[in-house]
Design an enzyme around this catalytic site. Structure first.
Site, PDB file in Angstrom:
ATOM      1  N   ASP A  14     -51.166 -15.135  -7.274  1.00 56.06           N
ATOM      2  CA  ASP A  14     -50.543 -14.091  -6.441  1.00 56.06           C
ATOM      3  C   ASP A  14     -49.317 -13.570  -7.177  1.00 56.06           C
ATOM      4  O   ASP A  14     -48.774 -14.240  -8.061  1.00 56.06           O
ATOM      5  CB  ASP A  14     -50.125 -14.654  -5.072  1.00 56.06           C
ATOM      6  CG  ASP A  14     -49.515 -13.573  -4.175  1.00 56.06           C
ATOM      7  OD1 ASP A  14     -50.070 -12.464  -4.106  1.00 56.06           O
ATOM      8  OD2 ASP A  14     -48.459 -13.825  -3.555  1.00 56.06           O
ATOM      9  N   SER A  15     -48.872 -12.379  -6.781  1.00 56.06           N
ATOM     10  CA  SER A  15     -47.641 -11.835  -7.350  1.00 56.06           C
ATOM     11  C   SER A  15     -46.458 -12.756  -7.043  1.00 56.06           C
ATOM     12  O   SER A  15     -45.490 -12.789  -7.792  1.00 56.06           O
ATOM     13  CB  SER A  15     -47.380 -10.450  -6.762  1.00 56.06           C
ATOM     14  OG  SER A  15     -47.286 -10.558  -5.354  1.00 56.06           O
ATOM     15  N   CYS A  77     -54.190 -12.125  -3.765  1.00 52.06           N
ATOM     16  CA  CYS A  77     -53.226 -11.053  -3.566  1.00 52.06           C
ATOM     17  C   CYS A  77     -54.040  -9.784  -3.333  1.00 52.06           C
ATOM     18  O   CYS A  77     -54.896  -9.442  -4.159  1.00 52.06           O
ATOM     19  CB  CYS A  77     -52.371 -10.906  -4.825  1.00 52.06           C
ATOM     20  SG  CYS A  77     -51.275  -9.476  -4.830  1.00 52.06           S
ATOM     21  N   GLU A 162     -39.909 -12.458   1.400  1.00 53.23           N
ATOM     22  CA  GLU A 162     -39.419 -13.035   0.138  1.00 53.23           C
ATOM     23  C   GLU A 162     -37.923 -13.382   0.237  1.00 53.23           C
ATOM     24  O   GLU A 162     -37.440 -14.259  -0.462  1.00 53.23           O
ATOM     25  CB  GLU A 162     -39.664 -12.079  -1.039  1.00 53.23           C
ATOM     26  CG  GLU A 162     -41.146 -11.852  -1.352  1.00 53.23           C
ATOM     27  CD  GLU A 162     -41.706 -12.751  -2.470  1.00 53.23           C
ATOM     28  OE1 GLU A 162     -40.954 -13.102  -3.384  1.00 53.23           O
ATOM     29  OE2 GLU A 162     -42.910 -13.090  -2.406  1.00 53.23           O
ATOM     30  N   CYS A 196     -52.342  -8.499   3.596  1.00 55.05           N
ATOM     31  CA  CYS A 196     -51.381  -8.913   2.567  1.00 55.05           C
ATOM     32  C   CYS A 196     -51.148 -10.395   2.797  1.00 55.05           C
ATOM     33  O   CYS A 196     -50.918 -10.819   3.939  1.00 55.05           O
ATOM     34  CB  CYS A 196     -50.069  -8.149   2.709  1.00 55.05           C
ATOM     35  SG  CYS A 196     -48.756  -8.797   1.650  1.00 55.05           S
ATOM     36  N   HIS A 198     -48.821 -12.309   2.292  1.00 50.89           N
ATOM     37  CA  HIS A 198     -47.515 -12.716   2.805  1.00 50.89           C
ATOM     38  C   HIS A 198     -47.439 -12.674   4.341  1.00 50.89           C
ATOM     39  O   HIS A 198     -46.657 -13.395   4.953  1.00 50.89           O
ATOM     40  CB  HIS A 198     -46.425 -11.763   2.304  1.00 50.89           C
ATOM     41  CG  HIS A 198     -45.960 -12.012   0.909  1.00 50.89           C
ATOM     42  ND1 HIS A 198     -46.747 -11.782  -0.184  1.00 50.89           N
ATOM     43  CD2 HIS A 198     -44.767 -12.462   0.437  1.00 50.89           C
ATOM     44  CE1 HIS A 198     -46.052 -12.070  -1.281  1.00 50.89           C
ATOM     45  NE2 HIS A 198     -44.854 -12.487  -0.935  1.00 50.89           N
TER      46      HIS A 198
HETATM   47  N1  DGL Z   1     -49.155 -10.862  -1.523  1.00 52.36           N
HETATM   48  C1  DGL Z   1     -49.417  -9.533  -1.999  1.00 52.36           C
HETATM   49  C2  DGL Z   1     -50.650  -8.968  -1.288  1.00 52.36           C
HETATM   50  O1  DGL Z   1     -51.435  -9.704  -0.707  1.00 52.36           O
HETATM   51  C3  DGL Z   1     -48.302  -8.543  -1.818  1.00 52.36           C
HETATM   52  C4  DGL Z   1     -46.991  -8.888  -2.390  1.00 52.36           C
HETATM   53  C5  DGL Z   1     -46.492  -7.883  -3.381  1.00 52.36           C
HETATM   54  O2  DGL Z   1     -46.221  -6.718  -3.032  1.00 52.36           O
HETATM   55  O3  DGL Z   1     -46.363  -8.303  -4.507  1.00 52.36           O
HETATM   56  O4  DGL Z   1     -50.859  -7.786  -1.320  1.00 52.36           O
END
Ligand code: DGL
Length: 278
Positions: A14-15, A77, A162, A196, A198
């Site tokens: 993931d990012s 992600c 975050e 997403c 997150h």
């Molecule tokens: N966790 C990433 C997703 O599922 C988004 C986070 C980011 O913008 O880097 O899209």
């Protein structure tokens, strides 16, 4: 460079921290596998970045995980799945090693939705990048052409998470605003995907503002179920995934920062290693 042939862990990328919500569900359902998590925290968020950059960063992460012995990598992600997965699968993998696999999170989430919505009107909350890519609309309508899909970008949600502000009173404003926008755009929506990785951290706030009767779908459980099913259908990949029940974490940011934030997602302390991507 020569890639290892012996079985290795399942790579999860993931990012940043979001993929931990997916990893958590995978470990609950399939604790027997070894996992190697990589968060590109130093370059997160990916949400506002261009296609080319997200592709380049994601490719680097996948190569790192392959180098470290993974035969299967899950791009946990949505932004990277939307912007990079197809190119990696179609253009890069045949040249790198056609026997390795890279899977994303959008398809398994899209698959589940046809059995859940009654009104056939579905909403998506996701990053600007994922919404702009239209990946969810395309995937869902390919499987269920009768479903109307409306995507609402939520650019402030990842930064709130975050920065550990997801439980603060300030977060209410941004959550209520996006839910209001989405439901005004299509009042018939009865199911909303959290597109997403997150967003499950904002679930309490989301449930506070979402109209009664609207279902919220965090994707971790569906992605984990889909992976389990994939392993049954692909024994040739399953034998390449080592089964020692271990999990190792890597980040491109400082290890202290990762350990502290990872605790919010996993409710346990983790040992982390810092790595560079190129
Ligand atoms: N966790 C990433 C997703 O599922 C988004 C986070 C980011 O913008 O880097 O899209």
């Amino acid at each position: 460079m020569k890639l290892l042939e012996s079985p290795g862990p399942i790579g999860v990328f993931d990012s940043g921290y979001g993929g931990l919500t997916i990893l958590h569900q995978m470990r609950q359902l399939m604790p027997q596998y070894d996992y190697l998590y990589l968060g590109d925290n130093a370059r997160a968020p990916y949400g506002p970045r261009s296609f080319d950059i997200v592709y380049q960063f994601t490719r680097e992460a996948v190569m790192k995980l392959f180098d470290l012995g993974c035969h299967l990598v899950i791009i946990a992600c949505n932004t990277a799945s939307a912007k990079a997965l197809r190119t990696i699968q179609q253009n890069d993998l045949p040249g790198i090693d056609p026997k390795r696999r890279v899977l994303g999170v959008i398809r398994p989430t899209a698959e589940c939705i046809g059995h859940i919505t009654q009104s056939r009107h579905v909403g998506i909350f996701a990053t600007v990048g994922t919404i702009k890519s239209e990946s969810y609309v395309l995937e869902i309508q390919k499987l269920y052409p009768d479903i109307t899909v409306t995507g609402e970008p939520c650019p402030m949600w990842v930064p709130l998470i975050e920065n550990n502000e997801y439980d603060s009173p300030g977060a209410d404003y941004f959550v209520e605003k996006r839910i209001g926008n989405l439901m005004r755009r299509d009042p018939k929506i009865d199911t909303i995907i959290l597109g997403c990785t997150h967003y499950p951290l904002l679930l309490n706030k989301i449930l506070k503002y979402v109209p009664r009767g609207v279902k919220i779908i965090p994707q971790g459980e569906y992605v984990a179920n889909s992976l389990k099913d994939y392993m049954v259908r692909h024994p040739e990949i399953d034998v390449k995934c080592s089964k020692g029940g271990k999990c190792h974490y890597m980040t491109t940011e400082s290890v202290d920062k990762f350990s502290e934030s990872a605790q919010l997602f996993l409710h346990e302390t983790v040992d982390v290693e810092q790595v560079t991507l190129e």
